[in-house]
Motif scaffolding. Structure first.
Motif, PDB file in Angstrom:
ATOM      1  N   LEU A   1      -3.563  -0.837  -3.316  1.00 51.04           N
ATOM      2  CA  LEU A   1      -4.979  -1.224  -2.249  1.00 51.04           C
ATOM      3  C   LEU A   1      -6.267  -1.362  -3.132  1.00 51.04           C
ATOM      4  O   LEU A   1      -7.045  -2.117  -2.875  1.00 51.04           O
ATOM      5  CB  LEU A   1      -4.760  -0.255  -1.065  1.00 51.04           C
ATOM      6  CG  LEU A   1      -5.825  -0.306  -0.086  1.00 51.04           C
ATOM      7  CD1 LEU A   1      -5.473  -1.931   0.459  1.00 51.04           C
ATOM      8  CD2 LEU A   1      -5.596   0.572   0.868  1.00 51.04           C
TER       9      LEU A   1
ATOM     10  N   ASP B   1      -4.488   5.077  -3.959  1.00 49.54           N
ATOM     11  CA  ASP B   1      -3.381   3.949  -3.505  1.00 49.54           C
ATOM     12  C   ASP B   1      -3.752   2.665  -4.430  1.00 49.54           C
ATOM     13  O   ASP B   1      -4.342   1.966  -4.133  1.00 49.54           O
ATOM     14  CB  ASP B   1      -3.799   3.566  -2.006  1.00 49.54           C
ATOM     15  CG  ASP B   1      -2.458   2.749  -1.382  1.00 49.54           C
ATOM     16  OD1 ASP B   1      -1.916   1.914  -2.358  1.00 49.54           O
ATOM     17  OD2 ASP B   1      -2.661   2.649  -0.315  1.00 49.54           O
TER      18      ASP B   1
ATOM     19  N   SER C   1       0.937  -1.065  -0.084  1.00 52.72           N
ATOM     20  CA  SER C   1      -0.118   0.066   0.189  1.00 52.72           C
ATOM     21  C   SER C   1       0.915   1.328  -0.153  1.00 52.72           C
ATOM     22  O   SER C   1       1.995   1.340   0.750  1.00 52.72           O
ATOM     23  CB  SER C   1      -1.084   0.227   1.219  1.00 52.72           C
ATOM     24  OG  SER C   1      -1.643   1.203   1.338  1.00 52.72           O
TER      25      SER C   1
ATOM     26  N   VAL D   1      -0.703  -5.368   1.027  1.00 53.62           N
ATOM     27  CA  VAL D   1      -2.185  -5.127   0.817  1.00 53.62           C
ATOM     28  C   VAL D   1      -2.977  -6.187   1.260  1.00 53.62           C
ATOM     29  O   VAL D   1      -4.149  -5.940   1.865  1.00 53.62           O
ATOM     30  CB  VAL D   1      -2.630  -4.908  -0.807  1.00 53.62           C
ATOM     31  CG1 VAL D   1      -3.841  -5.135  -1.146  1.00 53.62           C
ATOM     32  CG2 VAL D   1      -1.753  -3.658  -1.378  1.00 53.62           C
TER      33      VAL D   1
ATOM     34  N   ALA E   1      -8.360   4.202   0.073  1.00 48.48           N
ATOM     35  CA  ALA E   1      -7.774   4.146  -0.710  1.00 48.48           C
ATOM     36  C   ALA E   1      -7.893   4.987  -2.155  1.00 48.48           C
ATOM     37  O   ALA E   1      -6.956   5.312  -2.945  1.00 48.48           O
ATOM     38  CB  ALA E   1      -7.400   2.579  -1.150  1.00 48.48           C
TER      39      ALA E   1
ATOM     40  N   LYS F   1      -3.485  -5.785   5.016  1.00 51.12           N
ATOM     41  CA  LYS F   1      -4.466  -4.536   5.311  1.00 51.12           C
ATOM     42  C   LYS F   1      -5.750  -5.206   4.915  1.00 51.12           C
ATOM     43  O   LYS F   1      -6.789  -4.648   5.874  1.00 51.12           O
ATOM     44  CB  LYS F   1      -4.155  -3.384   4.359  1.00 51.12           C
ATOM     45  CG  LYS F   1      -4.666  -2.023   4.796  1.00 51.12           C
ATOM     46  CD  LYS F   1      -4.025  -1.738   6.063  1.00 51.12           C
ATOM     47  CE  LYS F   1      -4.664  -0.414   6.986  1.00 51.12           C
ATOM     48  NZ  LYS F   1      -4.206  -0.131   7.877  1.00 51.12           N
TER      49      LYS F   1
END
Length: 362
Positions: A330, A327, A121, A128, A322, A131
């Protein structure tokens, strides 16, 4: 009864070579109807699974190119408007591989994604997949709770409104469900926050405005605290979800109510409640069954707008965060997870549907 009137099924016929033919009931072997049906079902299931695999690959390709159409520079967004030299920006682009040709970024992304690696990320500087794993339990708690409640409530109310078609309760429940079904979920969530969290007029603020917990609680007090935070977002999801389920269940049952088999069941002296529970509802459940599996995919996909409105720390809120950067790793990873959940749920529904309705997949 004469010999000529003997049923054809029990008569023995001569085969073309003079050998007696096999009885009609001897077709239950390896080439009988059951074997043919099993083979047809396996072919049907294999075709659905192959289609799902193709769809998943298409999602991988789409997720890569779709979010690169966003007119924004992720590196500049990450710096937060601070004064950064061009050399520092170039170093960041090189660090995240954004200076590579598009085809190389694409091949690297596909190769890594097939092994479960969706990159790191940009904003959180963590893998990722980690997360996503951290945010998944909160989404499953919220959407899973709402899914069970609105499925049960929608089926129960849909059955009763259809069975009492035209009654005052049927008209009220149908109108109320249509109203809720047309209301945007985020608008309903904001309305609930204004009324029951902030408070309006004589109604005091009784629930938190958002989040999963207040913090500082342990044990049973922690469970109560989380349940307190769940009430408003769950009500929001249930209000919209139950309306859809009710309308589908009601429509399906109304289609079944004029069927001959229900008239026959009543003619046998069965009570109306038994006719509804054991004959009408099981057949009317087929479209609702499909809808429930579609909604099951959304349990993992979460509800982006509702989670954002209530600041819920799940996948939906993470996706919104995100997307605002953007991002890219992500966003791509979450998009793939959302699409995979829906595709797998639909495929599972397609595979199980012939077990409930033998006419499908034969």
């Amino acid at each position: 009864m004469t010999a000529d009137s003997t049923p054809a099924l029990v008569q023995s016929e001569e085969a073309p070579d003079g050998a007696p033919a096999s009885p009609a009931g001897a077709t239950s072997g390896a080439h009988g109807p059951r074997a043919r049906n099993t083979k047809a079902y396996l072919q049907y299931a294999a075709a659905k699974i192959a289609g799902a695999i193709v769809s998943l690959f298409a999602v991988l390709v789409t997720s890569f190119f779709l979010f690169r159409l966003i007119p924004s520079d992720p590196v500049k967004q990450m710096t937060g408007g601070k004064r950064v030299s061009e050399q520092q920006l170039e170093n960041l682009r090189h660090q995240f591989g954004l200076d590579q040709p598009m085809w190389k970024q694409f091949t690297s992304y596909i190769g890594d994604a097939l092994t479960g690696d969706f990159g790191t990320s940009y904003q959180f500087h963590t893998p990722v997949i980690d997360k996503i794993a951290d945010a998944l339990p909160a989404t499953l708690l919220l959407t899973g709770t709402a899914y069970v409640l609105y499925s049960l409530l929608g089926i129960w109310l849909g059955t009763r409104t259809a069975w009492r078609n035209g009654s005052r309760s049927d008209r009220f429940n149908t109108a109320f469900a249509l109203t809720l079904y047309s209301v945007p979920s985020f608008w309903l969530g904001l309305l609930l926050i204004i009324v029951f969290s902030v408070g309006i007029g004589p109604i005091p603020g009784m629930f938190p405005t958002g989040g999963l917990e207040s913090g500082g609680e342990t044990g049973f007090a922690y469970v109560i605290d989380v349940a307190h935070h769940l009430i408003l977002p769950v009500i929001t999801l249930v209000a919209v979800g139950y309306a859809q389920t009710l309308l589908v269940m009601r429509s399906s049952l109304l289609d079944e109510m004029g069927s001959d088999y229900l008239t026959t069941a009543r003619a046998k002296g069965l009570r109306d409640d038994v006719v509804r529970r054991k004959h009408a509802v099981p057949n009317a459940m087929l479209p609702t069954f499909t809808l429930m599996f579609v909604n099951l995919g959304h349990v993992v996909a979460g509800q982006i707008l509702v989670e954002t409105v209530f600041s819920w720390p799940g996948l939906g809120g993470l996706f919104y965060s995100a997307l605002s950067v953007p991002d890219l790793p992500l966003v791509q990873g979450l998009f793939f997870v959302f699409a995979t959940a829906v595709i797998l749920a639909n495929t599972l529904a397609d595979i199980l549907y012939p077990l409930l309705d033998p006419r499908v997949g034969r």
